[in-house]
Scaffold this active site. Structure first.
Site, PDB file in Angstrom:
ATOM      1  N   CYS A  81      53.063 -88.365  16.670  1.00  0.00           N
ATOM      2  CA  CYS A  81      53.195 -86.587  17.285  1.00  0.00           C
ATOM      3  C   CYS A  81      51.990 -85.970  17.639  1.00  0.00           C
ATOM      4  O   CYS A  81      52.131 -86.259  19.305  1.00  0.00           O
ATOM      5  CB  CYS A  81      52.715 -86.301  15.332  1.00  0.00           C
ATOM      6  SG  CYS A  81      53.520 -84.706  15.172  1.00  0.00           S
ATOM      7  N   TYR A  82      50.391 -85.341  16.859  1.00  0.00           N
ATOM      8  CA  TYR A  82      49.300 -85.072  18.032  1.00  0.00           C
ATOM      9  C   TYR A  82      49.433 -85.969  19.135  1.00  0.00           C
ATOM     10  O   TYR A  82      48.909 -85.922  20.333  1.00  0.00           O
ATOM     11  CB  TYR A  82      48.642 -84.697  16.679  1.00  0.00           C
ATOM     12  CG  TYR A  82      46.927 -84.102  18.021  1.00  0.00           C
ATOM     13  CD1 TYR A  82      48.224 -82.613  18.329  1.00  0.00           C
ATOM     14  CD2 TYR A  82      46.714 -84.404  17.527  1.00  0.00           C
ATOM     15  CE1 TYR A  82      45.793 -82.000  19.209  1.00  0.00           C
ATOM     16  CE2 TYR A  82      45.090 -84.169  18.197  1.00  0.00           C
ATOM     17  CZ  TYR A  82      44.697 -83.035  19.287  1.00  0.00           C
ATOM     18  OH  TYR A  82      43.892 -81.926  19.866  1.00  0.00           O
ATOM     19  N   HIS A 186      57.137 -89.255  12.639  1.00  0.00           N
ATOM     20  CA  HIS A 186      56.046 -90.035  11.795  1.00  0.00           C
ATOM     21  C   HIS A 186      57.015 -91.408  11.287  1.00  0.00           C
ATOM     22  O   HIS A 186      57.483 -91.652  10.299  1.00  0.00           O
ATOM     23  CB  HIS A 186      55.500 -89.219  10.186  1.00  0.00           C
ATOM     24  CG  HIS A 186      54.720 -88.436  11.192  1.00  0.00           C
ATOM     25  ND1 HIS A 186      53.577 -87.864  11.194  1.00  0.00           N
ATOM     26  CD2 HIS A 186      54.940 -86.984  11.079  1.00  0.00           C
ATOM     27  CE1 HIS A 186      53.065 -87.335  11.671  1.00  0.00           C
ATOM     28  NE2 HIS A 186      53.802 -86.119  11.813  1.00  0.00           N
ATOM     29  N   GLU A 188      55.332 -93.783   9.793  1.00  0.00           N
ATOM     30  CA  GLU A 188      54.252 -94.290   8.739  1.00  0.00           C
ATOM     31  C   GLU A 188      54.900 -93.399   7.306  1.00  0.00           C
ATOM     32  O   GLU A 188      54.852 -93.871   6.941  1.00  0.00           O
ATOM     33  CB  GLU A 188      52.930 -94.223   9.314  1.00  0.00           C
ATOM     34  CG  GLU A 188      52.653 -92.487   8.683  1.00  0.00           C
ATOM     35  CD  GLU A 188      52.402 -91.410  10.419  1.00  0.00           C
ATOM     36  OE1 GLU A 188      53.833 -92.161  10.855  1.00  0.00           O
ATOM     37  OE2 GLU A 188      51.962 -90.683  10.322  1.00  0.00           O
ATOM     38  N   SER A 240      42.176 -90.531 -18.227  1.00  0.00           N
ATOM     39  CA  SER A 240      42.953 -89.792 -18.241  1.00  0.00           C
ATOM     40  C   SER A 240      43.954 -89.971 -19.347  1.00  0.00           C
ATOM     41  O   SER A 240      45.262 -89.464 -19.554  1.00  0.00           O
ATOM     42  CB  SER A 240      42.691 -89.695 -17.054  1.00  0.00           C
ATOM     43  OG  SER A 240      44.526 -89.723 -16.348  1.00  0.00           O
ATOM     44  N   GLY A 241      44.641 -91.380 -18.920  1.00  0.00           N
ATOM     45  CA  GLY A 241      45.633 -91.775 -19.553  1.00  0.00           C
ATOM     46  C   GLY A 241      47.037 -92.037 -18.907  1.00  0.00           C
ATOM     47  O   GLY A 241      47.180 -92.498 -19.057  1.00  0.00           O
ATOM     48  N   GLY A 242      45.658 -92.014 -17.772  1.00  0.00           N
ATOM     49  CA  GLY A 242      47.214 -91.897 -16.886  1.00  0.00           C
ATOM     50  C   GLY A 242      47.220 -93.455 -15.748  1.00  0.00           C
ATOM     51  O   GLY A 242      46.037 -94.264 -16.450  1.00  0.00           O
ATOM     52  N   VAL A 243      47.971 -93.770 -14.944  1.00  0.00           N
ATOM     53  CA  VAL A 243      48.100 -94.766 -14.251  1.00  0.00           C
ATOM     54  C   VAL A 243      46.499 -95.521 -13.958  1.00  0.00           C
ATOM     55  O   VAL A 243      46.013 -96.145 -14.039  1.00  0.00           O
ATOM     56  CB  VAL A 243      48.412 -95.345 -13.661  1.00  0.00           C
ATOM     57  CG1 VAL A 243      48.540 -97.018 -12.543  1.00  0.00           C
ATOM     58  CG2 VAL A 243      50.307 -94.697 -13.644  1.00  0.00           C
ATOM     59  N   ASP A 244      46.275 -94.600 -12.763  1.00  0.00           N
ATOM     60  CA  ASP A 244      45.237 -94.647 -11.934  1.00  0.00           C
ATOM     61  C   ASP A 244      43.897 -95.376 -12.785  1.00  0.00           C
ATOM     62  O   ASP A 244      42.607 -95.848 -12.841  1.00  0.00           O
ATOM     63  CB  ASP A 244      44.804 -93.671 -11.523  1.00  0.00           C
ATOM     64  CG  ASP A 244      46.163 -93.192 -10.540  1.00  0.00           C
ATOM     65  OD1 ASP A 244      47.275 -93.663 -10.184  1.00  0.00           O
ATOM     66  OD2 ASP A 244      45.735 -92.128 -10.290  1.00  0.00           O
ATOM     67  N   SER A 245      43.355 -94.009 -13.460  1.00  0.00           N
ATOM     68  CA  SER A 245      41.823 -94.177 -14.814  1.00  0.00           C
ATOM     69  C   SER A 245      42.102 -95.173 -15.459  1.00  0.00           C
ATOM     70  O   SER A 245      40.699 -96.416 -15.313  1.00  0.00           O
ATOM     71  CB  SER A 245      41.621 -93.187 -14.937  1.00  0.00           C
ATOM     72  OG  SER A 245      42.301 -92.613 -16.402  1.00  0.00           O
ATOM     73  N   LYS A 384      49.486 -95.196  -5.211  1.00  0.00           N
ATOM     74  CA  LYS A 384      49.860 -95.551  -6.123  1.00  0.00           C
ATOM     75  C   LYS A 384      50.715 -96.228  -6.011  1.00  0.00           C
ATOM     76  O   LYS A 384      50.650 -97.335  -7.337  1.00  0.00           O
ATOM     77  CB  LYS A 384      50.938 -94.792  -6.836  1.00  0.00           C
ATOM     78  CG  LYS A 384      50.992 -93.885  -7.875  1.00  0.00           C
ATOM     79  CD  LYS A 384      49.766 -93.318  -8.590  1.00  0.00           C
ATOM     80  CE  LYS A 384      50.452 -92.993 -10.419  1.00  0.00           C
ATOM     81  NZ  LYS A 384      48.811 -91.878 -10.068  1.00  0.00           N
TER      82      LYS A 384
END
Ligand code: XMP
Length: 528
Positions: A81-82, A186, A188, A240-245, A384
């Site tokens: 692109c750029y 793109h 990617e 937070s209860g999410g996957v990441d934390s 993720k």
């Protein structure tokens, strides 16, 4: 370890995706600022360069540019692109855009009202299957992802056009002897269907790079680094209860054991029943979690606030205040764990400071400066799906790993304009309906995120024999690989009917349901 490949970052939202794709292809790479002086580039001894896209236009005097010598030192280059446009200008080609009649014009001839853009899916036809297109069928269309304003209008001397699209007659070009190539789209991005093939042809065939990078040792490396870092004292983690934390906490718990204290802030912006579920599942994982009930405080601070960025900032600030108060009750704390992922980092401002800020993500920064703590961010480099794989390998149950992403500012960014308890309660019911029905239809693993948004738009309806003048709920369902780009998901008609009628029947104050059919870009996944 020397990088075989350097990615020069000109501020694209997708720079890290390039790195990840390259890494998945087994090649070790590093991202450096696009304007890095030539001597520093040469000192790293790269065997190939990839120039990222970026938000700037080369028509601007202060647009970031590559050190020209880097394009003349016999190193294979792929410009995206750029990055492609920069190669064109450097080798004597021309770039331009579209005028308001849809005609191609040189950049200097574009009028202020012009500037048509090409965003989203497009088809390119391969004219010359060489270089990164080696092995592609000639004259066959390929599905790609475009996101640009400017484009190459004249190929530089010695270069050949390799592909065309309707919007970009020069959608790819190359100079096989110099081993320099450019693509306007793109590769990617997941939505470029054969993007991996294009990158792998460039890496292996054009640049002759070798597979030397393995991600398998990731967990061992994190455990070792964390143990080496945390020699004494305690560690706290915002859960937070999410996957990441959760994955971050389980990793660090493995490394430091009972010295890890997790704090879960119930900000009143969570989904129905979520706080209880989080406490239960994290206890089962053996984590030591303290819950802070802060609903009232958050809602008080948000009262009367309508601007989305202001909401995000307030939620970020109050979270820090509440978290700090709780953390001070724990003795001898030296480190803070955060489940920050790469997309959080990049969307809050780029590695090299050239990416436009799209949204303020409150999980990046803030706490550490205030509390003078060391930071442990074991997932900062990851996306993720990589985090989910690591979570599974740690034995975290699928019910938690497969949870859809949920934004830090919670339902506040789905409750457009003012956030009140009443409106949140309506949204919670609508959200539960969407979530349950998607699960019943066994679509929750196909869809990246599906949720309801409460719009501050009132319209006339009729219920019973009464006129209503109520708000509206939008249904948003998207597929995505990493949250950086997304496509709207075509929910089956009978499912939509069910969701829509349940929302209107089971909530008080909603008489209309609409469907969001926007991709990212140009929209974002969340509405605020
Ligand atoms: P957008 O709306 O920017 O969202 O397309 C991309 C992904 O990020 C999530 N999101 C957030 N996650 N803190 C988070 O941890 C935030 O402030 C935040 N804002 C958006 C969003 O749900 C989607 O998965």
């Amino acid at each position: 370890m020397d990088s075989q490949l350097l990615i020069l970052d000109f501020g694209s939202q997708y720079t890290r995706l390039i790195a990840r794709s390259v890494r998945e292809l087994g090649v070790y790479c590093q991202i450096i600022p696009g304007t890095t002086p030539f001597e520093q580039i040469r000192a790293k001894n790269p065997k190939a360069l990839i120039l990222s896209g970026g938000p700037a236009s080369l028509s601007c005097v202060n647009a970031p540019r590559i050190a020209p010598k880097a394009l003349h030192c016999n190193i294979p280059v792929l410009g995206i692109c750029y990055g492609m446009q920069m190669i064109a200008v450097e080798f004597g080609g021309r770039i331009g855009g579209w005028n308001s009649n849809g005609e191609s014009v040189d950049l200097e001839k574009i009028l202020p009202d012009d500037g048509l853009r090409e965003f989203g899916p497009a088809l390119v036809t391969i004219e010359n299957p060489t270089g990164p297109f080696a092995g592609f069928p000639i004259e066959e269309e390929q599905e790609v992802w475009m996101s640009h304003g400017d484009k190459v209008t004249t190929v530089p001397p010695g270069f050949q056009t390799l592909a065309r699209s309707e919007g970009s007659p020069i959608a790819a070009f190359g100079h096989p002897e110099l081993k320099i190539y450019g693509v306007q789209f793109h590769p990617e991005v997941h939505h470029t269907l054969r993007g991996k093939d294009i990158l792998s042809a460039f890496l292996y065939q054009v640049a002759g790079l070798e597979m030397d990078w393995k991600a398998a040792g990731f967990v061992d490396e994190v455990l070792e680094n964390t143990r080496r870092k945390v020699t004494s004292g305690n560690v706290i983690c915002g859960l937070s209860g999410g996957v990441d934390s959760t994955v971050a906490a389980v990793l660090v718990h493995k490394a430091v054991g009972e010295r890890l204290y997790c704090i879960f802030v119930d900000n009143g912006l969570l989904r129905a029943g979520e706080a209880e579920e989080v406490m239960q599942s994290t206890k089962q994982l053996g984590l030591n979690v303290r819950k802070v009930d802060a609903e009232e405080r958050f809602l008080r601070e948000l009262a009367g606030v309508e601007d989305s960025e202001q909401k995000r900032k307030i939620i970020g600030r109050v979270f820090i205040e509440v978290f700090e108060e709780e953390a001070h009750r724990i003795e001898d704390v030296h480190y803070l764990v955060q489940g920050t992922l790469y997309p959080d980092v990049i969307e809050s401002g780029s590695l090299s400071g050239q990416t436009a800020t799209i949204k303020s993500h409150h999980n990046v920064g803030g706490l550490v400066e205030n509390m003078r703590l060391g930071l442990i961010e074991p997932l900062r480099e990851l996306f993720k799906d990589e985090v989910r794989n690591i979570g599974r390998s740690l034995g975290i149950p699928d019910s938690l790993i497969d949870r859809q992403p949920f934004p830090g500012p919670g339902l506040a960014v789905r409750c457009l304009r003012e956030v009140t308890k009443e409106r949140l309660d309506i949204l919670r019911i609508a959200d539960r309906i969407v979530t349950d029905e998607i699960k019943n239809a066994e679509l929750n693993l196909t869809i990246w995120q599906a949720f309801a948004v409460l719009l501050p738009v009132r319209s006339v309806g009729v219920m019973g024999d009464q006129r209503t003048y109520d708000e509206c709920v939008a249904i948003r369902a998207v597929t995505s690989r990493d949250g950086m780009t997304a496509d709207w998901y075509y929910l089956p008609e009978n499912l939509l009917r069910k969701i829509s009628s349940r929302i209107v029947n089971e909530t008080n104050g909603v008489n209309r349901v609409v469907l969001d059919v926007s991709s990212k870009p140009p929209a974002t996944i969340e509405w605020e």
